[in-house]
Design an enzyme around this catalytic site. Structure first.
Site, short mmCIF file in Angstrom:
data_model
loop_
_atom_site.label_atom_id
_atom_site.label_comp_id
_atom_site.label_asym_id
_atom_site.label_seq_id
_atom_site.Cartn_x
_atom_site.Cartn_y
_atom_site.Cartn_z
N TYR A 1 51.80 14.58 32.48
CA TYR A 1 51.62 15.15 31.14
C TYR A 1 52.05 16.61 31.19
O TYR A 1 51.69 17.35 32.11
CB TYR A 1 50.15 15.04 30.72
CG TYR A 1 49.85 15.67 29.36
CD1 TYR A 1 50.35 15.10 28.20
CD2 TYR A 1 49.06 16.82 29.26
CE1 TYR A 1 50.07 15.67 26.95
CE2 TYR A 1 48.77 17.38 28.02
CZ TYR A 1 49.28 16.80 26.87
OH TYR A 1 49.00 17.35 25.64
N ASP B 1 55.48 21.96 36.80
CA ASP B 1 54.38 22.19 35.87
C ASP B 1 53.11 22.33 36.70
O ASP B 1 52.51 21.34 37.13
CB ASP B 1 54.28 21.02 34.89
CG ASP B 1 53.13 21.20 33.91
OD1 ASP B 1 52.28 22.09 34.13
OD2 ASP B 1 53.07 20.43 32.93
N LYS C 1 45.56 27.23 32.12
CA LYS C 1 44.18 27.01 32.57
C LYS C 1 43.57 28.21 33.31
O LYS C 1 43.15 29.16 32.70
CB LYS C 1 44.10 25.72 33.38
CG LYS C 1 44.55 24.49 32.54
CD LYS C 1 44.24 23.19 33.19
CE LYS C 1 44.88 22.01 32.49
NZ LYS C 1 44.14 21.40 31.43
N1 PMP Z 1 50.73 20.57 31.75
C1 PMP Z 1 49.74 19.98 32.44
C2 PMP Z 1 50.01 19.54 33.84
C3 PMP Z 1 48.49 19.81 31.85
O1 PMP Z 1 47.52 19.19 32.53
C4 PMP Z 1 48.28 20.27 30.53
C5 PMP Z 1 46.94 20.12 29.83
N2 PMP Z 1 46.00 19.36 30.42
C6 PMP Z 1 49.35 20.87 29.86
C7 PMP Z 1 50.55 21.02 30.49
C8 PMP Z 1 49.19 21.37 28.45
O2 PMP Z 1 48.36 22.48 28.42
P1 PMP Z 1 47.60 22.89 27.07
O3 PMP Z 1 46.58 21.82 26.83
O4 PMP Z 1 47.04 24.23 27.37
O5 PMP Z 1 48.64 22.94 26.00
#
Ligand code: PMP
Length: 425
Positions: free
Chosen positions: A144, A230, A258
């Site tokens: 994701y 990511d 995060k």
């Molecule tokens: N990349 C990863 C690996 C994530 O786990 C997440 C959110 N859990 C995101 C991107 C998106 O981040 P946000 O919810 O702050 O938009």
């Protein structure tokens, strides 16, 4: 355990928010039951509106490196709030946090702060397309990367995503280098970037096979595409240098989120200086944000990272390994097949009798067994992710006593599981 107030609040919220929540996984859709409405957090604990206490292993989906309301972070936020929360003009705090990040992840020679992980990844992808003059993105099933159009594309077309966007995205299984190689050959010289969660955290916790990340690095270089890590979950979670430091593989671009905001919204993307120099106003690739790098988030992020550098990862890594090992042992004794593991402060497990290496094997794990264990643990006062396809974390304030009481809760909750019910969902 009374849930009356949570149940009433969920009914009211469901009238005004789709599914009663402001982010889907909070709804308990994969485990059933009433989502707990939280009143406050303190250290490793969450307290719901009915007065129930939970040891928290979700930690706002990984954002809270030091648990709830850590005094160092609260002080930083309080001080900054009194000085102003956003100026829409540069501050010293942005540079101070960025310097800490580039020190920890040297591949991020330059970076840009944004507010969410979605924005960070979306912007990195735009930059990769601009820098290469190519359109196609290769991503992995079960990873994701936020909810930007291109990054939501899976094997099937999600509603609301233009077909033209989906045609520019290729999705392949995680951990299978041979398929990536075939996909690269098929895409040819239109591949802009390979994007990957270097340790997958959004299909449960799935570790990369030996050589997978190095293989992606070599392939991307060979075909003239960029490699984007990511690290929104793995950054400052599996170690000080993120997955790239742990595995010794250097991406061209990295997305963070995060932890770097200390529990206040902050994210970043960055990488090679020649690439980041293409971002406006230095270069032609536009990207902006009203609250990007706001002083409240920067102050909280600095406090969180300074504390993390000071604490190191030895204790949280040991705690995460202990928890993963305990789930494995307890289930094995109960005759229930489980696969559990940890990396740094992240840990997870699957009710599965085969190794989980990709989205397919993750989806084949027993989700109904997870739901039963989840609820049994909730009754014992332990809050795991309300989905088998998420990752659990520990924070620096989950001490030995907290971990020991959680292991007791595992044992009690396992007694509530019928040993014979294991069946592929
Ligand atoms: N990349 C990863 C690996 C994530 O786990 C997440 C959110 N859990 C995101 C991107 C998106 O981040 P946000 O919810 O702050 O938009």
């Amino acid at each position: 355990m009374t849930l009356a107030r949570s149940a009433a609040l969920f009914r009211a919220a469901s009238q005004i928010f789709p599914g009663g929540v402001n982010s889907p996984v909070r709804s308990f859709g994969r485990v059933g039951g009433v989502p707990r409405f939280m009143a406050r957090g303190s250290g490793p604990y969450l307290f719901d509106v009915d007065g129930n206490r939970y040891t928290d292993y979700v930690l706002s989906w990984g954002a809270l490196a030091h648990g709830h309301a850590h005094p160092a972070v609260v002080d930083a936020i309080r001080t900054q709030a009194g000085l102003g929360t956003t100026f829409g003009a540069p501050t010293e705090l942005e540079t101070a946090l960025a310097q800490r990040i580039t020190h920890a992840l040297p591949s991020m020679e330059m970076l840009r702060f944004v507010s969410t992980g979605t924005e960070a990844v979306m912007s990195a992808v735009r930059l990769a397309r601009a820098a290469t003059g190519r359109d196609v993105i290769l991503k992995f099933d079960g990873c994701y990367h936020g909810h930007a159009d291109a990054l939501l594309v899976e094997a099937t077309l999600p509603p609301g995503i233009p077909r033209a966007v989906a045609e520019r995205v290729v999705v392949v299984p995680y951990n299978d280098l041979a398929i990536v190689e075939r996909a690269c050959a098929f895409i040819g010289d239109d591949l802009a970037a390979i994007i990957v969660e270097p340790v997958a955290g959004n299909m449960g916790l799935v570790l990369p096979r030996d050589g997978f990340l190095a293989g992606l690095r070599a392939l991307a270089t060979r075909v003239g595409a960029l490699l984007i890590f990511d690290e929104v979950i793995t950054g400052f979670r599996i170690g000080w240098g993120g997955a790239q430091g742990h595995f010794g593989v250097t991406p061209d671009l990295t997305a963070l989120g995060k932890v770097i905001g200390g529990g206040v919204p902050a994210a970043a993307y960055g990488g090679r200086r020649d690439l980041m120099s293409l971002i406006a106003p230095q270069g032609p690739v536009y990207q902006a944000g009203t609250l990007s790098g706001n002083p409240l988030s920067m102050a909280a992020g600095i406090a969180a990272l300074d504390r993390l550098e000071h604490e190191g990862f030895a204790r949280t890594s040991a705690a995460a390994a202990t928890l993963a090992g305990a789930v494995g042992d307890i289930m094995r004794r109960a005759g229930i097949p489980v696969r559990s593991h940890s990396l740094g402060a992240a840990w997870g497990f699957f009710f599965s009798d085969v190794d989980v290496v990709d989205h397919e094997t993750a989806m084949n794990a027993d989700g109904s067994m997870y739901a039963r264990f989840f609820h049994a643990l909730l009754a014992e006062g332990v809050y795991l992710p309300p989905s088998p396809l998420e990752t659990a974390f520990v924070s620096t304030v989950h001490d030995e006593a907290v971990i020991a009481s959680t292991i007791d809760a595992f044992a009690a909750a396992a007694n509530a599981l019928p040993a014979t019910c294991f069946a592929r969902a």
